[in-house]
Motif scaffolding. Sequence first.
Motif, PDB file in Angstrom:
ATOM      1  N   THR A   5       0.841  -1.193   0.000  1.00  0.00           N
ATOM      2  CA  THR A   5       0.000   0.000   0.000  1.00  0.00           C
ATOM      3  C   THR A   5       0.880   1.249   0.000  1.00  0.00           C
ATOM      4  OG1 THR A   5      -1.760  -1.182   1.135  1.00  0.00           O
ATOM      5  CG2 THR A   5      -1.813   1.221   1.269  1.00  0.00           C
ATOM      6  N   ILE A   8       1.951   1.961  -3.523  1.00  0.00           N
ATOM      7  CA  ILE A   8       0.842   2.525  -4.290  1.00  0.00           C
ATOM      8  C   ILE A   8       0.649   3.989  -3.902  1.00  0.00           C
ATOM      9  CG2 ILE A   8      -1.655   2.429  -4.652  1.00  0.00           C
ATOM     10  CD1 ILE A   8      -1.366  -0.669  -4.423  1.00  0.00           C
ATOM     11  N   ALA A  40      -3.754  -3.362  -3.507  1.00  0.00           N
ATOM     12  CA  ALA A  40      -2.994  -4.342  -4.281  1.00  0.00           C
ATOM     13  C   ALA A  40      -3.770  -5.657  -4.416  1.00  0.00           C
ATOM     14  CB  ALA A  40      -1.635  -4.600  -3.635  1.00  0.00           C
ATOM     15  N   ALA A  49      -5.901  -1.633  -7.500  1.00  0.00           N
ATOM     16  CA  ALA A  49      -4.904  -1.183  -8.468  1.00  0.00           C
ATOM     17  C   ALA A  49      -4.700  -2.227  -9.563  1.00  0.00           C
ATOM     18  CB  ALA A  49      -3.576  -0.892  -7.770  1.00  0.00           C
ATOM     19  N   LEU A  87       4.686  -1.327  -9.400  1.00  0.00           N
ATOM     20  CA  LEU A  87       3.642  -1.117 -10.397  1.00  0.00           C
ATOM     21  C   LEU A  87       4.231  -1.121 -11.808  1.00  0.00           C
ATOM     22  CD1 LEU A  87       1.702   1.586  -8.398  1.00  0.00           C
ATOM     23  CD2 LEU A  87       0.792  -0.666  -9.050  1.00  0.00           C
TER      24      LEU A  87
END
Length: 181
Positions: A5, A8, A40, A49, A87
Amino acid sequence: MPISTDHIRSTLNGYLDVHPEDKPGLARVLDLLDTHADLASRKEFRAHATAGAVLVGPDGRILHIRHLALDAWLLPGGHLEPEDGSLLAAALRELCEETGISSESVTSAGPDPIDIDVHFIPANATKAEPEHQHVDFRFLFRTETADISALQTEEVTDAAWLLVDALASRKLGRRVWSALR
């Protein structure tokens, strides 16, 4: 190591530092992060995401795939996996999986997303998934080859190199044009 997290949030905050005009459209995502939602996890059905790739070919066209379940032309991308370290890595993995393009033939245009798009996904009874939203972190890549060797037929029915103007988002199109200059 799975995407956290914190990764992100950090990626989102870095993106908003460059694109503060996008903050109103991402406010709900920020709120979810403040509630410690695990974006996630694809089981977080308020929103989760995903990672997408904007691949620019040697002639400046953008690779699109025909998504089987949604029956639409989209950019390559998809859900995060536990082995994804970032990512950006997830976007590259999805691009290579869906198209068969070798990761060695692709170059990242930078570590930060060129766009973050929040979009609706309809319910899917086959997967027992309710309607939800994807927070798609889109990264720009370049390649000198247009060779698509093996489509992931479980998810993709076709691929095509389309003009930048064919991108569904005008905002993304403007950002890609700017990056190509």
